[in-house]
Design an enzyme around this catalytic site. Structure first.
Site, PDB file in Angstrom:
ATOM      1  N   ARG A 108     -25.320 -24.489 -85.392  1.00  0.00           N
ATOM      2  CA  ARG A 108     -25.810 -23.197 -84.880  1.00  0.00           C
ATOM      3  C   ARG A 108     -25.143 -22.089 -85.662  1.00  0.00           C
ATOM      4  NH1 ARG A 108     -26.357 -20.494 -78.945  1.00  0.00           N
ATOM      5  NH2 ARG A 108     -28.181 -21.838 -79.029  1.00  0.00           N
ATOM      6  N   HIS A 135     -35.332 -21.541 -83.600  1.00  0.00           N
ATOM      7  CA  HIS A 135     -34.552 -22.222 -82.547  1.00  0.00           C
ATOM      8  C   HIS A 135     -35.395 -23.421 -82.051  1.00  0.00           C
ATOM      9  CE1 HIS A 135     -31.694 -22.953 -79.527  1.00  0.00           C
ATOM     10  NE2 HIS A 135     -31.936 -21.979 -78.685  1.00  0.00           N
ATOM     11  N   GLN A 138     -35.113 -25.509 -78.651  1.00  0.00           N
ATOM     12  CA  GLN A 138     -35.505 -24.740 -77.463  1.00  0.00           C
ATOM     13  C   GLN A 138     -36.986 -24.956 -77.127  1.00  0.00           C
ATOM     14  OE1 GLN A 138     -33.569 -22.401 -75.444  1.00  0.00           O
ATOM     15  NE2 GLN A 138     -35.381 -22.650 -74.200  1.00  0.00           N
ATOM     16  N   ASP A 231     -37.253 -12.995 -74.053  1.00  0.00           N
ATOM     17  CA  ASP A 231     -35.900 -13.294 -74.538  1.00  0.00           C
ATOM     18  C   ASP A 231     -35.147 -11.962 -74.597  1.00  0.00           C
ATOM     19  OD1 ASP A 231     -33.671 -14.453 -75.743  1.00  0.00           O
ATOM     20  OD2 ASP A 231     -34.614 -14.717 -77.708  1.00  0.00           O
ATOM     21  N   CYS A 272     -35.537 -18.461 -72.504  1.00  0.00           N
ATOM     22  CA  CYS A 272     -34.591 -19.434 -73.077  1.00  0.00           C
ATOM     23  C   CYS A 272     -33.203 -19.309 -72.458  1.00  0.00           C
ATOM     24  CB  CYS A 272     -34.527 -19.259 -74.587  1.00  0.00           C
ATOM     25  SG  CYS A 272     -34.081 -17.587 -75.074  1.00  0.00           S
ATOM     26  N   ARG A 317     -33.457 -28.710 -71.794  1.00  0.00           N
ATOM     27  CA  ARG A 317     -32.809 -28.661 -73.112  1.00  0.00           C
ATOM     28  C   ARG A 317     -32.090 -29.988 -73.368  1.00  0.00           C
ATOM     29  NH1 ARG A 317     -31.111 -24.241 -75.477  1.00  0.00           N
ATOM     30  NH2 ARG A 317     -31.225 -25.603 -77.283  1.00  0.00           N
TER      31      ARG A 317
HETATM   32  N1   CP Z   1     -31.049 -21.044 -74.838  1.00  0.00           N
HETATM   33  C1   CP Z   1     -29.914 -21.261 -75.524  1.00  0.00           C
HETATM   34  O1   CP Z   1     -29.924 -21.665 -76.677  1.00  0.00           O
HETATM   35  O2   CP Z   1     -28.778 -21.026 -74.810  1.00  0.00           O
HETATM   36  P1   CP Z   1     -27.282 -21.043 -75.369  1.00  0.00           P
HETATM   37  O3   CP Z   1     -27.151 -19.853 -76.293  1.00  0.00           O
HETATM   38  O4   CP Z   1     -26.411 -20.946 -74.168  1.00  0.00           O
HETATM   39  O5   CP Z   1     -27.078 -22.320 -76.129  1.00  0.00           O
HETATM   40  N1  NVA Z   2     -32.729 -14.759 -79.583  1.00  0.00           N
HETATM   41  C1  NVA Z   2     -31.504 -15.189 -78.957  1.00  0.00           C
HETATM   42  C2  NVA Z   2     -31.654 -16.592 -78.430  1.00  0.00           C
HETATM   43  C3  NVA Z   2     -30.461 -17.109 -77.673  1.00  0.00           C
HETATM   44  C4  NVA Z   2     -30.665 -18.502 -77.173  1.00  0.00           C
HETATM   45  C5  NVA Z   2     -30.362 -15.111 -79.940  1.00  0.00           C
HETATM   46  O1  NVA Z   2     -30.521 -15.509 -81.102  1.00  0.00           O
HETATM   47  O2  NVA Z   2     -29.295 -14.606 -79.569  1.00  0.00           O
END
Ligand code: CP
Ligand code: NVA
Length: 330
Positions: A108, A135, A138, A231, A272, A317
Site C-alpha cells: 500500500r 484500490h 476494495q 468516499d 469503502c 474485504r
Molecule cells: N477501505 C480501506 O482500504 O480501509 P483502510 O484504509 O482502513 O485499509
Molecule cells: N480514497 C481513499 C481510500 C481509502 C481507503 C484514500 O486513498 O485515502
C-alpha cells in the site's frame, strides 16, 4: 477453459478478464461460508507473506493479516518506520530481498508504478493494497456486498458521488465495465476520472453490455440507481490545504436522504471507509470547527440507515482478500 491465477500478481482489475474476476468473487463467497461455519481452511500452511504499508490502514491491513492466518500462513507487517525501504534501500533491492524470503507481498502506498515494479522485480505474486490510482481489492468486496443484497448486478446502475477521480472511483469504473454494470461518476468536472481511463473503460463496458457516464447533475445521475457509493473528499497523500477547495466543490455531492430517495427503492449505500459522517474523529472535529461542516461525503442518517451496508462491505474485504491470496498462491 478453467481459470488459473496461480503465480499471478493482483495489481489492477484492468489486468483481469471478467471470468477471472467472477472466479475470485465466487471463491470469496465460499471462504465466507467456511469461516461462518467454523470450517478450517488453512490450505496455504507453510507459506509466508509480507505486508508493506507506506500509508496507514485499518481494514486492508487487518484483512490481509486475518486472511493470511486463516489460510495457515506466516504474516510479517512492515511500515516505513520499521524497514529500510525508501530511505537506505531502493525499492528494487527491497523487492529482490523480500522475493527471496516470502511467497507473496502486499503493498500500500503511492504511485501505481511502485507496485508494478515490485511485482516485476520480486518474482513472487504482489497484491495492490491501494495506490494513488487504484484500490482493486476494495472493489471485490464492494461487488460481493452488492450481489449479497441485490443479486446479479449485470445491467444495474452503480453511482459514485464526489471525488470521482480518486483511486476508489477509478477502480469501481473498471470493475463495473468488466462485469457489465452501468457506472455513473457524479461529481464536479474537475474531479472526474482521467480521460484515457474513461475511454478504456467505455470500450470494455461496451463489450460487456454496460455504459460509463460522467455527470455533474445529481438528480439525473442518481435517478433509479441500485448502488450509491462515496468516499472521503481528500485522499491519503493529498495536502491538508486542499480541504477548503474540496469542501466547496464536493458539498453538492454529499449522499443525503434526498439522494437515496431519488435512487431505486431497494438501493443500498456503500462506502469503502473510513468515513467522515460525523465529528467523532480529530479531522472531522477540525473541519467542523474551521468550516462549519459537520458531515462530509455522507449524511450521518444515511450512513446509519438500513440501506447502508458499509460494515458488511468492511467484513467482505477479508473474505475477498483471502480469495485473491489463495487464487494466486495455491
Ligand atoms: N477501505 C480501506 O482500504 O480501509 P483502510 O484504509 O482502513 O485499509
Ligand atoms: N480514497 C481513499 C481510500 C481509502 C481507503 C484514500 O486513498 O485515502
Amino acid at each position: 477453459m478453467g481459470v488459473n491465477l496461480s503465480g499471478r500478481s493482483f495489481l489492477k482489475l484492468l489486468d483481469f478478464t471478467p471470468a477471472e474476476i467472477r472466479y475470485m468473487l465466487d471463491l470469496a463467497a465460499e471462504f465466507k461460508r467456511l469461516k461462518r461455519n467454523g470450517v478450517p481452511h488453512d490450505y496455504l500452511r507453510g507459506k509466508q507473506i509480507v505486508l508493506l504499508f507506506e500509508k496507514t490502514s485499518t481494514r486492508t491491513r487487518c484483512s490481509f493479516e486475518v486472511a493470511g492466518r486463516d489460510l495457515g500462513m506466516g504474516v510479517t507487517y512492515l511500515d516505513p518506520g520499521s524497514s529500510q525501504m525508501g530511505k537506505k534501500e531502493s525499492l528494487e533491492d527491497t523487492a529482490r530481498v523480500l522475493g527471496r524470503m516470502y511467497d507473496g507481498i502486499e503493498y500500500r502506498g503511492f504511485d501505481q508504478s511502485i507496485v508494478e515494479e515490485l511485482a516485476e522485480k520480486s518474482g513472487v505474486p504482489v497484491w495492490n493494497g491501494l495506490t494513488t490510482q487504484f484500490h482493486p481489492t476494495q472493489m471485490l468486496a464492494d461487488i460481493m456486498t452488492a450481489e449479497e443484497n441485490l443479486g446479479d448486478m449485470r445491467g444495474k446502475k452503480l453511482v459514485f458521488m464526489g471525488d470521482a477521480g480518486n483511486n476508489v472511483a477509478n477502480s469501481l469504473m473498471v470493475v463495473c465495465a468488466k462485469l457489465g454494470i452501468n457506472f455513473v461518476a457524479c461529481g464536479p468536472e474537475k474531479q472526474m476520472p482521467a480521460k484515457e481511463l474513461v475511454e478504456t473503460c467505455r470500450k470494455i463496458a461496451a463489450e460487456n453490455g454496460s455504459t460509463i457516464t460522467l455527470t455533474e447533475d445529481v438528480k439525473e445521475g442518481t435517478k433509479g440507481a441500485h448502488v450509491i457509493y462515496t468516499d472521503i473528499w481528500v485522499s491519503m497523500g493529498e495536502p491538508d490545504d486542499i480541504w477548503a477547495e474540496r469542501i466547496k466543490l464536493l458539498e453538492p455531492y454529499r449522499v443525503t436522504k434526498e439522494v437515496m430517495a431519488n435512487a431505486d427503492e431497494h438501493a443500498i449505500f456503500l462506502h469503502c471507509l473510513p468515513s467522515f459522517h460525523d465529528t467523532n474523529t480529530t479531522i472531522g472535529a477540525d473541519i467542523a470547527e474551521k468550516f462549519g461542516v459537520k458531515e462530509m461525503e455522507v449524511a450521518d442518517e444515511v450512513f446509519e440507515s438500513k440501506q447502508s451496508k458499509v460494515f458488511d462491505e468492511a467484513e467482505n474485504r477479508m473474505h475477498t482478500i483471502k480469495a485473491v491470496m489463495y487464487a494466486t498462491l495455491k
